[in-house]
Design a protein around this motif. Sequence first.
Motif, PDB file in Angstrom:
ATOM      1  N   THR A  50       2.639  11.942   5.145  1.00 45.47           N
ATOM      2  CA  THR A  50       1.452  12.990   4.305  1.00 45.47           C
ATOM      3  C   THR A  50       1.907  13.148   3.153  1.00 45.47           C
ATOM      4  O   THR A  50       3.181  13.788   2.960  1.00 45.47           O
ATOM      5  CB  THR A  50       2.081  13.756   5.051  1.00 45.47           C
ATOM      6  N   ASP A  51       0.698  13.118   2.509  1.00 50.26           N
ATOM      7  CA  ASP A  51       0.744  13.903   1.222  1.00 50.26           C
ATOM      8  C   ASP A  51      -0.262  13.724   0.888  1.00 50.26           C
ATOM      9  O   ASP A  51      -1.501  14.202   1.261  1.00 50.26           O
ATOM     10  CB  ASP A  51       1.800  12.765   0.380  1.00 50.26           C
ATOM     11  N   GLY A  52      -0.813  13.620  -0.180  1.00 46.44           N
ATOM     12  CA  GLY A  52      -1.736  13.851  -1.491  1.00 46.44           C
ATOM     13  C   GLY A  52      -2.742  13.459  -1.094  1.00 46.44           C
ATOM     14  O   GLY A  52      -3.886  12.663  -0.402  1.00 46.44           O
ATOM     15  N   GLU A  71       0.731  -1.295   0.266  1.00 37.89           N
ATOM     16  CA  GLU A  71      -0.368  -0.168   0.139  1.00 37.89           C
ATOM     17  C   GLU A  71       0.908   1.058  -0.232  1.00 37.89           C
ATOM     18  O   GLU A  71       1.808   1.505   0.638  1.00 37.89           O
ATOM     19  CB  GLU A  71      -0.542   0.106   0.987  1.00 37.89           C
ATOM     20  N   HIS A  72       0.329   2.152  -1.096  1.00 36.73           N
ATOM     21  CA  HIS A  72       0.918   3.576  -1.027  1.00 36.73           C
ATOM     22  C   HIS A  72       2.063   3.968  -0.176  1.00 36.73           C
ATOM     23  O   HIS A  72       2.822   3.960   0.528  1.00 36.73           O
ATOM     24  CB  HIS A  72       0.045   4.317  -1.377  1.00 36.73           C
ATOM     25  N   HIS A  73       1.340   4.178   1.499  1.00 31.64           N
ATOM     26  CA  HIS A  73       1.460   5.039   2.466  1.00 31.64           C
ATOM     27  C   HIS A  73       2.235   3.931   3.857  1.00 31.64           C
ATOM     28  O   HIS A  73       3.165   3.757   3.971  1.00 31.64           O
ATOM     29  CB  HIS A  73       0.641   5.584   3.787  1.00 31.64           C
ATOM     30  N   ALA A  86       4.069   1.767   2.040  1.00 29.66           N
ATOM     31  CA  ALA A  86       6.294   1.946   1.113  1.00 29.66           C
ATOM     32  C   ALA A  86       6.411   3.344   1.459  1.00 29.66           C
ATOM     33  O   ALA A  86       7.193   3.655   2.062  1.00 29.66           O
ATOM     34  CB  ALA A  86       5.425   1.578  -0.045  1.00 29.66           C
ATOM     35  N   HIS A  87       5.660   4.125   1.777  1.00 25.80           N
ATOM     36  CA  HIS A  87       5.853   5.981   2.109  1.00 25.80           C
ATOM     37  C   HIS A  87       7.362   5.823   3.617  1.00 25.80           C
ATOM     38  O   HIS A  87       7.850   5.978   3.812  1.00 25.80           O
ATOM     39  CB  HIS A  87       4.935   6.873   2.424  1.00 25.80           C
ATOM     40  N   LEU A  88       5.884   4.700   4.593  1.00 29.54           N
ATOM     41  CA  LEU A  88       6.590   4.232   5.883  1.00 29.54           C
ATOM     42  C   LEU A  88       7.740   3.683   5.571  1.00 29.54           C
ATOM     43  O   LEU A  88       8.753   3.984   6.848  1.00 29.54           O
ATOM     44  CB  LEU A  88       5.126   3.544   6.878  1.00 29.54           C
ATOM     45  N   GLY A 126       9.424  11.819  -0.991  1.00 28.76           N
ATOM     46  CA  GLY A 126       8.080  11.963  -2.009  1.00 28.76           C
ATOM     47  C   GLY A 126       7.992  10.736  -2.943  1.00 28.76           C
ATOM     48  O   GLY A 126       8.261   9.829  -2.278  1.00 28.76           O
ATOM     49  N   ASP A 127       7.379  10.557  -3.656  1.00 26.80           N
ATOM     50  CA  ASP A 127       6.635   9.243  -4.192  1.00 26.80           C
ATOM     51  C   ASP A 127       7.585   9.019  -4.796  1.00 26.80           C
ATOM     52  O   ASP A 127       7.571   7.242  -5.367  1.00 26.80           O
ATOM     53  CB  ASP A 127       5.454   9.990  -5.152  1.00 26.80           C
ATOM     54  N   ALA A 128       8.677   9.596  -5.475  1.00 27.60           N
ATOM     55  CA  ALA A 128      10.012   8.590  -5.954  1.00 27.60           C
ATOM     56  C   ALA A 128      10.457   7.374  -5.326  1.00 27.60           C
ATOM     57  O   ALA A 128      10.647   6.027  -5.589  1.00 27.60           O
ATOM     58  CB  ALA A 128      10.870   9.558  -6.775  1.00 27.60           C
TER      59      ALA A 128
HETATM   60 FE   LIG Z   1       2.516   9.798  -1.997  1.00 27.50          FE
END
Ligand SMILES: [Fe+2]
Length: 593
Positions: free
Chosen positions: A146-148, A123-125, A127-129, A342-344
Amino acid sequence: MNILGINAYHGNSSAAILCDGQLVTAVEEERFNRVKHAAGFPQNAVRYCLEEAGLTLRDVEHVAIPRNPWARMGTKLFYALRMPGFALDRSKVLTRFSGIERELAQACHVDPESVQAQQHRVEHHVAHLASAFLVSPFDQAAVLSTDGLGDFASTMWASGRGNRLEVHGAVSFPHSLGLYYTALSQYLGFWKFGDEYKVMGLAAYGEPAHEGEFRRMVKADHGHGFRLGLKYFCHHQTGPQMSWPEGGKTPVLGRLFSPYLEERLGKTRMPTEPIGKKHQDIAASLQAVLEEAYFRLLNSLYEKTRLKAVCLAGGVAFNCVANGKIFDRTPFSEVYVQPAAGDAGLAVGAAYYVYHQILGHPRSFVMDHAYWGPQFAPETIRQALQASALDSSKFSLQELENEELTRRAAEYIAAGKILGWFQGRAEWGPRALGNRSILVDPRRAEMKEVLNRRIKHREAFRPFAPSILEEATAEYFERSAASPFMNLAYSVRREKRSKIPASTHVDGTGRLQTVSRSANPLYWALIKDFEKLTGVPVLLNTSFNDNEPIVLKPREAIDCFLRTNMDVLVIGNHLIEKRTNLADPSPEPVFSA
Ligand SMILES: [Fe+2]
């Protein structure tokens, strides 16, 4: 064990590869296809990652994809029923992801049947974490993303211990601090994807005169973090109108704010309209209320985890102004934000999530520098210079040993020249950190304007950032915690502001890069030589580009040097000076050290 991470069909598409838990390389697609924030499938980045690791696609055991179209299905269905356009968009996303194996095979010129790698959806977040905590120097930390919007969530928080993340909560669509910031950036006339950082720079000029109104846009919601005052926005009615085009184009965002916002704040600013006090105050109010919500999230995360370190990711983690205040406004005493927050960065995050959380391997890697991109051999640089056929009546070209190279480069900078600096591996993330940089003397207040006029063509209100020797940080800044990736802004000490006016923002802060000798010995030596000459251990560092992605290849650096009014180019061990730069003579030398 080889794991390929891919951020595809999303802004800032990218790829990364891990071999036995060690990051071998990570790079954004935009550096290859020269389209800022490129979306689509990162075919060049994937090919480069495999080549750099000496692997073929058949050697890859796991492919990690930071997107799970099945996450938060209940919320998605609820909105899909209310918004048919949105439902159509979701179905397109599902179709695209089901073809990822084929795209991967196509990019690597192999038969899709031969791709044996196991695919993992993260899941997107999550992966961010993972992108923040699992490459951080901490064994335990609180983690906030935290993002869009990603997989229908905008915010997620967790604690990290050893090789595991435990998610404690999330905020789902339509509530989003990232979309709030983007909506108000649009209102202020900044419509391009990724323009939010410009508005963050503008905020320093204003007063938060509209805080009351903004607190109705972002409300505290204990237990859920925050809620948006939805009547100011329209994304919950129209669907998040974001297009992530195929074919490597820059993503495009539809209008996110409602007519009610204009009723309350007045007419939106046209992009060509001059910026006035009102716009500055709106930007300041936007930033102030973002910070309130950010620190509420962080303080409640501290209460939950009681850990002293925090790792941050997601687009909002690029808000260096807010990040720099964490030490004052929360109990956290250590902060880690990896360079591609960010998303990269999702490509790295998803790959490490698979390695640690899914496969259970212990941690053995810390991302303590940002130099994970492509590099070019001296011979390639020499060939690029030869191909440029520089006219010796217009250019002087010398090849120098490192010691002489940094000494001469420092002399040029101290004499007021604009110097392009191209060395080693390209930076991972959006900041130039001393390998693809344009460098000037921060002591000369006029250099900001000179840089903009001659090369960068940026809005005059935007600040330029300082690179400082790590050991001198406390001497110049009111905080001394390391900031190796330019993700924190600190106040410059009052008595030092006049020493580095070109890299000090109007509010007295600097979005600093602390440069350690171990992370980048050559860049450190250059700043050290500048200090020997001038007494100032700081350079003004801006990215090596002119309204394009940061240069990647030697040819691009040489082209940028030739088509702009840059004075000197240092590329590998070559130093090239334009004999005359008649378009704009350099400023007078400064006399004070
Ligand atoms: Fe993101």
